[in-house]
Design a protein around this motif. Structure first.
Motif, PDB file in Angstrom:
ATOM      1  N   GLN A  74       0.864  -1.176   0.000  1.00 32.44           N
ATOM      2  CA  GLN A  74       0.000   0.000   0.000  1.00 32.44           C
ATOM      3  C   GLN A  74       0.902   1.228   0.000  1.00 32.44           C
ATOM      4  OE1 GLN A  74      -3.200   0.078  -0.240  1.00 32.44           O
ATOM      5  NE2 GLN A  74      -4.067  -1.812   0.571  1.00 32.44           N
ATOM      6  N   THR A  75       0.897   1.969  -1.102  1.00 28.72           N
ATOM      7  CA  THR A  75       1.737   3.155  -1.222  1.00 28.72           C
ATOM      8  C   THR A  75       0.888   4.309  -1.732  1.00 28.72           C
ATOM      9  OG1 THR A  75       2.401   2.732  -3.511  1.00 28.72           O
ATOM     10  CG2 THR A  75       3.707   1.670  -1.787  1.00 28.72           C
ATOM     11  N   ALA A  76       1.542   5.459  -1.888  1.00 35.35           N
ATOM     12  CA  ALA A  76       0.820   6.637  -2.367  1.00 35.35           C
ATOM     13  C   ALA A  76       0.327   6.453  -3.801  1.00 35.35           C
ATOM     14  CB  ALA A  76       1.711   7.870  -2.277  1.00 35.35           C
ATOM     15  N   ARG A  77       1.034   5.631  -4.587  1.00 39.03           N
ATOM     16  CA  ARG A  77       0.657   5.464  -5.998  1.00 39.03           C
ATOM     17  C   ARG A  77      -0.087   4.159  -6.285  1.00 39.03           C
ATOM     18  NH1 ARG A  77       3.545   1.729  -8.704  1.00 39.03           N
ATOM     19  NH2 ARG A  77       2.543   2.427 -10.645  1.00 39.03           N
ATOM     20  N   GLN A  78      -0.217   3.275  -5.321  1.00 35.58           N
ATOM     21  CA  GLN A  78      -0.967   2.050  -5.567  1.00 35.58           C
ATOM     22  C   GLN A  78      -1.831   1.706  -4.357  1.00 35.58           C
ATOM     23  OE1 GLN A  78       2.273  -0.710  -6.558  1.00 35.58           O
ATOM     24  NE2 GLN A  78       1.982  -1.749  -4.598  1.00 35.58           N
ATOM     25  N   SER A  79      -3.113   1.498  -4.640  1.00 35.27           N
ATOM     26  CA  SER A  79      -4.093   1.178  -3.609  1.00 35.27           C
ATOM     27  C   SER A  79      -4.570  -0.258  -3.819  1.00 35.27           C
ATOM     28  CB  SER A  79      -5.272   2.154  -3.677  1.00 35.27           C
ATOM     29  OG  SER A  79      -6.328   1.747  -2.843  1.00 35.27           O
ATOM     30  N   ILE A  80      -4.537  -1.052  -2.754  1.00 37.23           N
ATOM     31  CA  ILE A  80      -4.931  -2.456  -2.812  1.00 37.23           C
ATOM     32  C   ILE A  80      -6.179  -2.640  -1.959  1.00 37.23           C
ATOM     33  CG2 ILE A  80      -4.175  -4.838  -2.501  1.00 37.23           C
ATOM     34  CD1 ILE A  80      -2.516  -3.179  -4.501  1.00 37.23           C
ATOM     35  N   ARG A  81      -7.229  -3.168  -2.587  1.00 36.88           N
ATOM     36  CA  ARG A  81      -8.505  -3.351  -1.878  1.00 36.88           C
ATOM     37  C   ARG A  81      -9.136  -4.681  -2.265  1.00 36.88           C
ATOM     38  NH1 ARG A  81     -12.029  -0.003  -3.804  1.00 36.88           N
ATOM     39  NH2 ARG A  81     -10.800   1.041  -5.405  1.00 36.88           N
ATOM     40  N   PHE A 117      -7.152  -9.736  -5.366  1.00 41.59           N
ATOM     41  CA  PHE A 117      -7.251  -8.360  -4.887  1.00 41.59           C
ATOM     42  C   PHE A 117      -7.540  -7.434  -6.055  1.00 41.59           C
ATOM     43  CE2 PHE A 117      -2.826  -9.299  -5.794  1.00 41.59           C
ATOM     44  CZ  PHE A 117      -2.420  -8.235  -6.573  1.00 41.59           C
ATOM     45  N   PHE A 118      -7.990  -6.247  -5.717  1.00 40.08           N
ATOM     46  CA  PHE A 118      -8.250  -5.204  -6.707  1.00 40.08           C
ATOM     47  C   PHE A 118      -7.219  -4.109  -6.517  1.00 40.08           C
ATOM     48  CE2 PHE A 118     -10.374  -1.148  -7.852  1.00 40.08           C
ATOM     49  CZ  PHE A 118     -10.563  -1.393  -9.195  1.00 40.08           C
ATOM     50  N   ALA A 119      -6.539  -3.732  -7.589  1.00 38.23           N
ATOM     51  CA  ALA A 119      -5.457  -2.749  -7.511  1.00 38.23           C
ATOM     52  C   ALA A 119      -5.765  -1.543  -8.382  1.00 38.23           C
ATOM     53  CB  ALA A 119      -4.132  -3.385  -7.949  1.00 38.23           C
ATOM     54  N   GLN A 120      -5.548  -0.381  -7.821  1.00 35.77           N
ATOM     55  CA  GLN A 120      -5.591   0.871  -8.580  1.00 35.77           C
ATOM     56  C   GLN A 120      -4.224   1.525  -8.460  1.00 35.77           C
ATOM     57  OE1 GLN A 120      -9.150   2.738  -6.754  1.00 35.77           O
ATOM     58  NE2 GLN A 120     -10.038   2.738  -8.802  1.00 35.77           N
ATOM     59  N   THR A 121      -3.600   1.784  -9.596  1.00 35.55           N
ATOM     60  CA  THR A 121      -2.241   2.321  -9.617  1.00 35.55           C
ATOM     61  C   THR A 121      -2.196   3.612 -10.430  1.00 35.55           C
ATOM     62  OG1 THR A 121      -1.763   0.895 -11.509  1.00 35.55           O
ATOM     63  CG2 THR A 121      -1.166   0.063  -9.337  1.00 35.55           C
ATOM     64  N   GLN A 122      -1.157   4.377 -10.194  1.00 37.97           N
ATOM     65  CA  GLN A 122      -0.985   5.646 -10.885  1.00 37.97           C
ATOM     66  C   GLN A 122       0.428   5.730 -11.454  1.00 37.97           C
ATOM     67  OE1 GLN A 122      -1.762   8.755  -8.093  1.00 37.97           O
ATOM     68  NE2 GLN A 122      -3.927   8.247  -7.834  1.00 37.97           N
ATOM     69  N   ALA A 123       0.565   6.457 -12.543  1.00 41.28           N
ATOM     70  CA  ALA A 123       1.889   6.754 -13.090  1.00 41.28           C
ATOM     71  C   ALA A 123       2.499   7.922 -12.324  1.00 41.28           C
ATOM     72  CB  ALA A 123       1.788   7.086 -14.572  1.00 41.28           C
ATOM     73  N   GLU A 124       3.807   7.906 -12.221  1.00 40.57           N
ATOM     74  CA  GLU A 124       4.518   9.007 -11.565  1.00 40.57           C
ATOM     75  C   GLU A 124       5.757   9.357 -12.373  1.00 40.57           C
ATOM     76  OE1 GLU A 124       3.751   9.045  -6.756  1.00 40.57           O
ATOM     77  OE2 GLU A 124       5.382   7.819  -7.529  1.00 40.57           O
ATOM     78  N   SER A 125       6.066  10.634 -12.437  1.00 41.81           N
ATOM     79  CA  SER A 125       7.301  11.093 -13.083  1.00 41.81           C
ATOM     80  C   SER A 125       7.939  12.150 -12.190  1.00 41.81           C
ATOM     81  CB  SER A 125       7.013  11.662 -14.472  1.00 41.81           C
ATOM     82  OG  SER A 125       6.113  12.748 -14.389  1.00 41.81           O
ATOM     83  N   PHE A 126       9.254  12.279 -12.290  1.00 41.87           N
ATOM     84  CA  PHE A 126      10.011  13.154 -11.400  1.00 41.87           C
ATOM     85  C   PHE A 126      10.975  14.019 -12.209  1.00 41.87           C
ATOM     86  CE2 PHE A 126       8.783   9.345  -9.180  1.00 41.87           C
ATOM     87  CZ  PHE A 126       8.381   9.777  -7.928  1.00 41.87           C
ATOM     88  N   LEU A 274       3.098  -2.766 -10.693  1.00 42.79           N
ATOM     89  CA  LEU A 274       2.626  -3.074  -9.340  1.00 42.79           C
ATOM     90  C   LEU A 274       3.814  -3.509  -8.494  1.00 42.79           C
ATOM     91  CD1 LEU A 274       0.012  -3.457  -7.552  1.00 42.79           C
ATOM     92  CD2 LEU A 274       0.209  -5.886  -8.128  1.00 42.79           C
ATOM     93  N   GLU A 275       4.055  -2.810  -7.405  1.00 43.49           N
ATOM     94  CA  GLU A 275       5.231  -3.067  -6.576  1.00 43.49           C
ATOM     95  C   GLU A 275       4.940  -4.133  -5.523  1.00 43.49           C
ATOM     96  OE1 GLU A 275       8.427  -0.526  -3.872  1.00 43.49           O
ATOM     97  OE2 GLU A 275       6.913   0.492  -5.105  1.00 43.49           O
ATOM     98  N   LEU A 276       5.878  -5.110  -5.421  1.00 42.41           N
ATOM     99  CA  LEU A 276       5.745  -6.194  -4.455  1.00 42.41           C
ATOM    100  C   LEU A 276       6.866  -6.214  -3.426  1.00 42.41           C
ATOM    101  CD1 LEU A 276       4.777  -9.110  -6.902  1.00 42.41           C
ATOM    102  CD2 LEU A 276       3.237  -7.858  -5.387  1.00 42.41           C
ATOM    103  N   SER A 277       8.074  -5.879  -3.838  1.00 42.34           N
ATOM    104  CA  SER A 277       9.221  -6.020  -2.936  1.00 42.34           C
ATOM    105  C   SER A 277      10.302  -5.015  -3.303  1.00 42.34           C
ATOM    106  CB  SER A 277       9.775  -7.448  -3.037  1.00 42.34           C
ATOM    107  OG  SER A 277      10.986  -7.583  -2.337  1.00 42.34           O
ATOM    108  N   LYS A 278      11.101  -4.650  -2.295  1.00 45.34           N
ATOM    109  CA  LYS A 278      12.254  -3.770  -2.502  1.00 45.34           C
ATOM    110  C   LYS A 278      13.537  -4.476  -2.072  1.00 45.34           C
ATOM    111  CE  LYS A 278       9.646   0.536  -1.756  1.00 45.34           C
ATOM    112  NZ  LYS A 278       9.692   1.050  -3.136  1.00 45.34           N
ATOM    113  N   GLU A 279      13.595  -5.767  -2.314  1.00 42.78           N
ATOM    114  CA  GLU A 279      14.752  -6.561  -1.934  1.00 42.78           C
ATOM    115  C   GLU A 279      15.275  -7.344  -3.128  1.00 42.78           C
ATOM    116  OE1 GLU A 279      13.792  -9.099   1.286  1.00 42.78           O
ATOM    117  OE2 GLU A 279      13.470  -7.474   2.727  1.00 42.78           O
ATOM    118  N   ASP A 280      16.597  -7.552  -3.146  1.00 38.73           N
ATOM    119  CA  ASP A 280      17.212  -8.366  -4.186  1.00 38.73           C
ATOM    120  C   ASP A 280      17.299  -9.805  -3.684  1.00 38.73           C
ATOM    121  OD1 ASP A 280      18.439  -9.321  -6.386  1.00 38.73           O
ATOM    122  OD2 ASP A 280      20.389  -8.387  -6.011  1.00 38.73           O
TER     123      ASP A 280
END
Length: 530
Positions: A74-81, A117-126, A274-280
């Motif tokens: 659950q992040t600012a750009r992806q909502s899981i419900r 699950f139901f996912a709503q995601t957004q694009a982001e650019s910086f 869709l982000e799942l992990s931040k580990e290698d």
């Protein structure tokens, strides 16, 4: 059995074999796209997003079974419900880091686990900072993202040398990161390989999967003192798959910024990541000595039919891809949908006339009326239909008294009908019924129906026969609309356009029919009863 054999004898054998062969071909194409290429249908709903299911097949032999899998964050750009777990005899655990675990102490047999699950995601650019690259002030919190690992060899001499060439001293953030990014994007060929590929291997062989490309990307950055980490997740697309995806996050000044040197995203992340992990580390783990298989099943939910076409248009074997090119020439999606639906509606008319025996005005006029209802909706379309029936009858009778030639009379009637429909359309729109504006097909479609046949039938066969035929025409049109007006039917054709070939198979059978029609059975039931 005798009735069945008698029924089948009414079809031509050669035509039936051709229809069967064509049906088998369609089943093969649809099955190949669905089961091999992973095609799934798209849904048009008021809540766009992705319906996702993790499917895990387990086969145990009496030993302990344990499966660990990271669930979407659950992040600012992806909502899981709307998360649902279907694990049967397995005990399900979910910790605070969104890591799921299925456990069974002594499982025997086969079981399919589902996590939906139901996912709503957004694009982001910086936007990157224009100043020179600086070492982060708080080194302690970022130490894990600066150190070399077994797979990310940032202290390797060859990697260090390349890193300093790509990111020389005093270079700006945007220029330095761009040079490393473009090197990995262009010089390291993407190649799907089994097993992990480390940074050194990716550099030496100049090819790697998304994991290897990003490990090299991270190693080059860490060699220059820039914190970077590997992200793992899923590319959300309308399909079922057994692959995950990896990209990179770089700590720039005060925040983590995503990069994907595999698919070409610089300082941005697309909507369908869709982000799942931040580990290698391996995305999932399971106990040994078990049968294990898995897949992701993704169904895209969009808000408009146009988006549904775009979801499937880029898939191989889908000729709707060419509509994407036609769109540049202002070829509307509504026109494409009309073209696709006409054969389906026409098949319904073919069945009603040749098998049932219903007599309508015009050969395929009910199909054209039904397609017109796609523009207006059934209620507004019915209002226009009744209005044009009444108006064309009055105008035609009035013009017959003037003894005009056929074509001039049709032109006059066309003008009167179009003008009246436009007037009614404007009135409906001003009263709040916006559907009244969708009348593009009605003037021509209804004119061909009402030009001569309605008044001719009234003159020759009387009002009752004319009313019966016009009623039958409307009923068949309503049946056609009930078939082609379903969103499910439209989405099915969008996902699998080759299903339209079934129309040919059905009409091969209908065209070879040499038995009595259903209405003839009713008319002659006294004679046929023995």
């Amino acid at each position: 059995a005798m009735d069945y054999n008698h029924l089948m004898n009414n079809f031509g054998k050669r035509e039936a074999l051709l229809a069967l062969a064509l049906t088998v071909l369609v089943i093969f194409l649809v099955g190949y796209k669905h089961f091999v290429m992973g095609y799934t249908m798209t849904s048009v709903t008021s809540e766009p997003g992705y319906q996702v299911a993790l499917k895990v097949d387990v086969k145990g032999n009496g030993r302990e079974v344990s499966i660990r899998w990271p669930l979407p964050m659950q992040t600012a750009r992806q909502s899981i419900r709307r998360e649902e777990n279907e694990s049967g005899p397995f005990r399900f655990q979910l910790d605070g880091d969104r890591r799921a675990r299925w456990i069974s102490p002594n499982f025997t047999g086969e079981k399919t686990l589902y996590y939906r699950f139901f996912a709503q995601t957004q694009a982001e650019s910086f936007k990157l900072k224009s100043g020179p690259i600086e070492t982060p002030e708080d080194y302690s919190k970022l130490a894990d993202y600066l150190e070399p690992t077994e797979q990310i060899q940032s202290e390797d001499p060859e990697i260090e040398s390349l890193a300093w060439r790509l990111i020389p001293p005093e270079i700006s953030w945007s220029e330095g990161l761009r040079q490393v990014y473009e090197f990995v994007l262009d010089e390291i060929e993407f190649k799907a390989v089994r097993g992990p590929t480390d940074a050194v291997t990716a550099l030496q062989v100049s090819s790697a999967s998304c994991n290897g490309k990003n490990r090299l990307f991270i190693a080059l950055l860490r060699a220059r003192g820039i914190p970077a980490r590997l992200c793992k997740g899923l590319i959300l697309e309308n399909t079922s798959k057994r692959t995950s995806h990896a990209w990179t996050e770089i700590f720039v000044v005060d925040k983590w910024i995503p990069f994907c040197p595999t698919n070409g995203y610089f300082a941005e992340i697309p909507e369908n990541y869709l982000e799942l992990s931040k580990e290698d580390s391996p995305l999932f783990r399971h106990s040994k000595y078990i049968g294990f298989d898995w897949s992701w099943i993704v169904e895209t939910q969009v808000g408009q039919m146009k988006d549904a076409v775009m979801v499937n248009a880029h898939n191989p074997l889908n000729f709707l891809f060419y509509w994407v090119s036609l769109e540049d020439f202002n070829i509307s999606l509504n026109l494409i949908m009309v073209i696709l639906m006409i054969p389906v509606a026409a098949t319904a008319v073919s069945f009603s006339r040749n098998i049932v025996g219903l007599v309508t005005f015009g050969t395929f006029m009910p199909a054209l009326i039904a397609v017109s209802f796609l523009e207006t909706g059934f209620f507004i379309g019915s209002v226009f239909f009744i209005l044009v029936m009444f108006l064309s009858t009055l105008v035609n009778f009035a013009l017959l008294k003037l003894r005009l030639l056929h074509i001039p009379r049709l032109v006059i009637m066309l003008t009167v009908v179009v003008g009246t429909i436009m007037l009614v359309s404007v009135t409906l729109v001003r009263t709040g019924l916006a559907e009244g504006a969708a009348i593009s097909l009605f003037p021509i479609a209804i004119l061909s129906l009402t030009s001569e046949r309605l008044t001719q039938t009234i003159s020759e066969d009387g009002w009752f026969e004319a009313f019966k035929r016009i009623s039958t025409t409307f009923v068949v049109a309503a049946i056609c609309y009930a078939l082609i007006g379903q969103k499910f039917m439209q989405l099915l054709i969008i996902a699998y356009p080759e299903l339209l070939l079934i129309n040919i198979a059905i009409n091969l059978l209908i065209g070879s029919w040499h038995g009595l029609r259903l209405t003839e059975h009713l008319r002659f039931k006294t004679i046929l009863q023995p």
